[in-house]
Every structure is written in C-alpha cells, then in structure tokens.
Design a protein around this motif. Structure first.
Motif, mmCIF file in Angstrom:
data_model
loop_
_atom_site.group_PDB
_atom_site.id
_atom_site.type_symbol
_atom_site.label_atom_id
_atom_site.label_comp_id
_atom_site.label_asym_id
_atom_site.label_seq_id
_atom_site.Cartn_x
_atom_site.Cartn_y
_atom_site.Cartn_z
ATOM 1 N N VAL A 111 -21.147 -39.582 -13.523
ATOM 2 C CA VAL A 111 -20.171 -39.038 -14.470
ATOM 3 C C VAL A 111 -20.687 -39.335 -15.880
ATOM 4 C CG1 VAL A 111 -17.810 -39.257 -15.359
ATOM 5 C CG2 VAL A 111 -18.229 -39.345 -12.885
ATOM 6 N N CYS A 112 -20.969 -38.277 -16.644
ATOM 7 C CA CYS A 112 -21.539 -38.458 -17.988
ATOM 8 C C CYS A 112 -20.461 -38.228 -19.039
ATOM 9 C CB CYS A 112 -22.684 -37.480 -18.206
ATOM 10 S SG CYS A 112 -23.975 -37.636 -16.941
ATOM 11 N N ASP A 113 -20.495 -39.041 -20.097
ATOM 12 C CA ASP A 113 -19.510 -38.951 -21.179
ATOM 13 C C ASP A 113 -19.682 -37.710 -22.029
ATOM 14 O OD1 ASP A 113 -18.009 -41.160 -20.694
ATOM 15 O OD2 ASP A 113 -18.879 -42.416 -22.271
ATOM 16 N N ASP A 114 -20.784 -36.995 -21.831
ATOM 17 C CA ASP A 114 -21.136 -35.924 -22.744
ATOM 18 C C ASP A 114 -22.174 -35.041 -22.043
ATOM 19 O OD1 ASP A 114 -21.488 -35.437 -26.009
ATOM 20 O OD2 ASP A 114 -23.343 -35.143 -24.902
ATOM 21 N N ASP A 115 -22.171 -33.750 -22.316
ATOM 22 C CA ASP A 115 -23.121 -32.838 -21.664
ATOM 23 C C ASP A 115 -24.575 -33.188 -21.970
ATOM 24 O OD1 ASP A 115 -20.871 -31.531 -20.790
ATOM 25 O OD2 ASP A 115 -21.181 -29.705 -21.962
ATOM 26 N N LYS A 116 -24.815 -33.708 -23.170
ATOM 27 C CA LYS A 116 -26.177 -34.071 -23.556
ATOM 28 C C LYS A 116 -26.698 -35.199 -22.656
ATOM 29 C CE LYS A 116 -28.000 -33.787 -28.124
ATOM 30 N NZ LYS A 116 -27.921 -34.265 -29.485
ATOM 31 N N LEU A 117 -25.795 -36.150 -22.352
ATOM 32 C CA LEU A 117 -26.175 -37.240 -21.443
ATOM 33 C C LEU A 117 -26.496 -36.665 -20.063
ATOM 34 C CD1 LEU A 117 -23.518 -39.970 -22.379
ATOM 35 C CD2 LEU A 117 -25.919 -39.910 -23.042
ATOM 36 N N ALA A 118 -25.723 -35.661 -19.649
ATOM 37 C CA ALA A 118 -25.961 -35.037 -18.341
ATOM 38 C C ALA A 118 -27.352 -34.391 -18.301
ATOM 39 C CB ALA A 118 -24.879 -34.002 -18.050
ATOM 40 N N ALA A 119 -27.766 -33.779 -19.404
ATOM 41 C CA ALA A 119 -29.094 -33.152 -19.454
ATOM 42 C C ALA A 119 -30.186 -34.198 -19.248
ATOM 43 C CB ALA A 119 -29.290 -32.437 -20.787
ATOM 44 N N GLY A 120 -29.998 -35.380 -19.845
ATOM 45 C CA GLY A 120 -30.960 -36.474 -19.657
ATOM 46 C C GLY A 120 -30.953 -36.975 -18.222
ATOM 47 N N ALA A 121 -29.753 -37.035 -17.617
ATOM 48 C CA ALA A 121 -29.630 -37.471 -16.218
ATOM 49 C C ALA A 121 -30.374 -36.493 -15.302
ATOM 50 C CB ALA A 121 -28.160 -37.572 -15.818
ATOM 51 N N TYR A 122 -30.239 -35.195 -15.559
ATOM 52 C CA TYR A 122 -30.954 -34.176 -14.762
ATOM 53 C C TYR A 122 -32.464 -34.455 -14.786
ATOM 54 C CZ TYR A 122 -27.415 -30.421 -13.945
ATOM 55 O OH TYR A 122 -26.363 -29.658 -13.510
ATOM 56 N N LYS A 123 -32.984 -34.742 -15.990
ATOM 57 C CA LYS A 123 -34.432 -34.973 -16.122
ATOM 58 C C LYS A 123 -34.859 -36.200 -15.331
ATOM 59 C CE LYS A 123 -36.657 -33.848 -20.013
ATOM 60 N NZ LYS A 123 -36.997 -33.684 -21.451
ATOM 61 N N ALA A 124 -34.031 -37.257 -15.403
ATOM 62 C CA ALA A 124 -34.351 -38.487 -14.668
ATOM 63 C C ALA A 124 -34.363 -38.215 -13.166
ATOM 64 C CB ALA A 124 -33.334 -39.570 -15.001
ATOM 65 N N LEU A 125 -33.362 -37.471 -12.693
ATOM 66 C CA LEU A 125 -33.277 -37.173 -11.256
ATOM 67 C C LEU A 125 -34.490 -36.370 -10.799
ATOM 68 C CD1 LEU A 125 -29.455 -36.349 -11.120
ATOM 69 C CD2 LEU A 125 -30.590 -38.366 -10.186
ATOM 70 N N ARG A 126 -34.885 -35.404 -11.615
ATOM 71 C CA ARG A 126 -36.050 -34.584 -11.248
ATOM 72 C C ARG A 126 -37.294 -35.474 -11.146
ATOM 73 N NH1 ARG A 126 -35.182 -30.150 -14.530
ATOM 74 N NH2 ARG A 126 -33.856 -29.330 -12.885
ATOM 75 N N ARG A 127 -37.447 -36.389 -12.100
ATOM 76 C CA ARG A 127 -38.610 -37.301 -12.066
ATOM 77 C C ARG A 127 -38.614 -38.165 -10.821
ATOM 78 N NH1 ARG A 127 -39.978 -39.829 -18.015
ATOM 79 N NH2 ARG A 127 -40.263 -37.833 -19.043
ATOM 80 N N LEU A 128 -37.412 -38.529 -10.373
ATOM 81 C CA LEU A 128 -37.307 -39.394 -9.193
ATOM 82 C C LEU A 128 -37.330 -38.586 -7.891
ATOM 83 C CD1 LEU A 128 -34.522 -41.769 -10.598
ATOM 84 C CD2 LEU A 128 -36.930 -42.377 -10.251
#
Length: 339
Positions: free
Chosen positions: A247-264
């Motif tokens: 759960v991200c506080d902001d859409d921008k944080l969600a975009a960063g989470a997407y990138k991290a997940l893809r890397r993992l």
C-alpha cells in the motif's frame, strides 16, 4: 526630454532626481519627513511630475491593504495534484474578482524565503497545504486570514480547514485488499512529517489490526521514484515471509515499487498487489494500470478558496470532508496461493 512609450518607473524617477529608489518610495508614499531633507523631497516630486510618473495601482493597493490577492502555499510543484488545486482555487477566485499567487515552498517542506517584502500588506488571505506549513511562519502567513488544506482540524493554525476524506480512502484500500484475501501487507509510507501521512498510517494500521491473522509492516521513503525503489527493495529482501500487497501513500511511490518488483523478478499483481493514492496521470501510465484512490484536486482548490472567501466575509465555511473514491485497476488481485 524625449519619452519612450514605456511607462516611467520609480527607478527612472530616482535617476532623474539623483536619489535612491528607497528615497523615491518614501517621498511618494509621504513617509519622508525626518528621513530625507525637504529639498530632496521636492526634487523627487519634481522629477516624478516631469516624467509623468504615476505609482502603479498595485503599489497603492499594497498600502491600502486590499489587493484582492490570495497566496496559495503548496509543497514544491512536483506533481500535477497541486496544479489541479491551483486551477480550482483560481477559478473560484476569478468569479469573485480575486487573483491567486502560487508560492511553492522549497523542498516541499521547511521554511521558505519571504516571496514579498511585505507579505502581510500585499495579501488579503492565504490558503496553505499542511505539507508547506513551515513556510507560513517565514512569510508571516499565519497572521493573515488563513485556510489550511490537508491539515489536522484540531491543531490547525487556520480560521478554517478543508480536507479530503483521506481516512476513508485508506479504509477503501484496506477493505479492497483484505477482501481479496491479503494478510501480509507492506505500507510504503511517505517519509514526510505531515498530518495527511500520519492519518494514512493510523487508518491502515487500525483496519489491518481488526482482521485476524493480518500483519502490517512499514517501510519509509521520500516521495520520489528512486526513494521508493530503494525502500521497497530493502523491505522485500529482508528475511521472513514476503508481503503479498504493498500500500503506497502516493502514486509516485507506487511507480518506484513497480521498478523494485521488476528488478526482483516479481510480477504485479500475480506475486504482489500494489495500490497508490492520488490517481495522477502516472497511475494509468504504469503497466498494469494502478489501483488507487482518486482525489479531486480541483474541487479541493475550489473548496479551499470558497472557505477563504467565507472567512473574509465573516461567514461560516461549508463543513464536511471532500469524498474520495477507490479506482480498481489491474495492479490488485488475490494473493498467490502458497505452493
């Protein structure tokens, strides 16, 4: 003396009279006695007459204290959300013959330099976001009629507070994820000391705690894609069972989470569901499109301006938080079944 078509300025008067611009404003503002000599004062008045200089109306209004101008203090303009707030506020202001000056607080939070030498004299009122609250004291905006946006109504500096129903937005997110069967949730929290983010954390904790077997962990990140990427990667590579939803506080944080997940090597939503909050243009630019809470930024600005106009008129502003809605898209699904 030949005149150009441009209107003479106080600098022209100062040059013609051989004095400083400060002396010109003292003389023409009739505050010169005891500060400049009578001869100098006469020389300035003569130069102003010769040049056909008229102090502009705005400057005169500053002294009268009514410029029909409102200052909108927001965090640095890093998202289109505050552009929407400005649009809504400016539209209502224009209907009532007011102008809106936008003042982004540097870094989003923290004290700001005074944008006007005499902010109080120049303004009729201030609308400010809680994320920019420190900027207020620097510009003495807290001594003017003030409406706070996104702020704790109990501890507000302002004469009125206008809020989006963020708590309900977070309730909708929690109900959606818990309803899909998620029990291990990671809160990717904005690392910003602001009431609006405290509300998100408290609501999410309360709703998760109410469901047996549900567990909430928190990772903090600055509101930037890189910050979110780093924080998500760190949170998901620590030992222990992996969360099934972020759960991200902001859409921008969600975009960063997407990138991290893809890397993992993890997929959204097959391995992990992700939610945002804002419904910025970014939400539908992401793939899969982001489940997020839509906030009506223009209505927020509109209601903020209406509240300030009510305060200036000595009326009671409209009460009640602005409703928000969960928009479900492709980034959320039931958690993967344990193999």
């Amino acid at each position: 003396m030949a005149h150009s078509s441009t209107r003479p300025t106080s600098r022209d008067v100062a040059q013609a009279a051989g004095v400083s611009q400060a002396a010109v404003s003292l003389v023409l503002g009739d505050k010169w006695r005891g500060r400049v000599s009578q001869t100098t004062a006469e020389r300035v008045r003569e130069a102003a007459r010769d040049l056909g200089y008229r102090p502009n109306l705005a400057a005169r209004n500053l002294r009268l204290g009514h410029t029909r101008t409102v200052l909108l203090v927001v965090p640095a303009l890093t998202t289109e959300f505050f552009a929407g707030v400005y649009t809504g506020a400016a539209r209502v202001a224009a209907e009532h013959g007011f102008g809106v000056v936008l003042y982004p607080s540097p870094e989003g939070i923290g004290p700001a330099r005074d944008p006007f030498a005499s902010a109080q004299a120049a303004l009729d009122g201030v609308i400010a976001s809680s994320m920019a609250a420190d900027a207020l004291t620097a510009i003495r905006g807290d001594q003017l009629p003030l409406v706070m946006l996104d702020s704790d109504p109990a501890g507000s500096l302002g004469a009125a507070t206008v809020n989006l129903d963020i708590a309900d937005g977070v309730r909708q997110v929690a109900a959606h994820l818990l309803g899909l069967g998620h029990r291990r949730i990671l809160h990717l929290a904005a690392d910003v000391p602001s009431w609006t983010f405290e509300v998100r954390a408290e609501e999410l904790a309360a709703h998760t705690a109410a469901v047996p077997g549900a567990h909430l962990s928190t990772a903090r990140a600055p509101i930037s894609i890189d910050g979110a990427l780093t924080a998500t990667e760190a949170a998901l590579t620590t030992p222990g069972p992996r969360p099934t939803a972020i759960v991200c506080d902001d859409d921008k944080l969600a975009a960063g989470a997407y990138k991290a997940l893809r890397r993992l090597g993890l997929r959204v939503p097959d391995d992990i569901s992700v939610t945002g909050l804002d419904d910025l243009a970014l939400a539908t630019a992401l793939d899969p499109e982001l489940t997020t809470v839509r906030l009506d930024a223009e209505l927020f600005g509109d209601r903020g301006m209406r509240a300030l106009l009510a305060v200036l008129d000595g009326r009671e502003p409209e009460s009640g938080d602005i409703p928000v809605e969960l928009v479900v898209r492709g980034s959320t699904a039931p958690p993967p079944t344990p193999r």
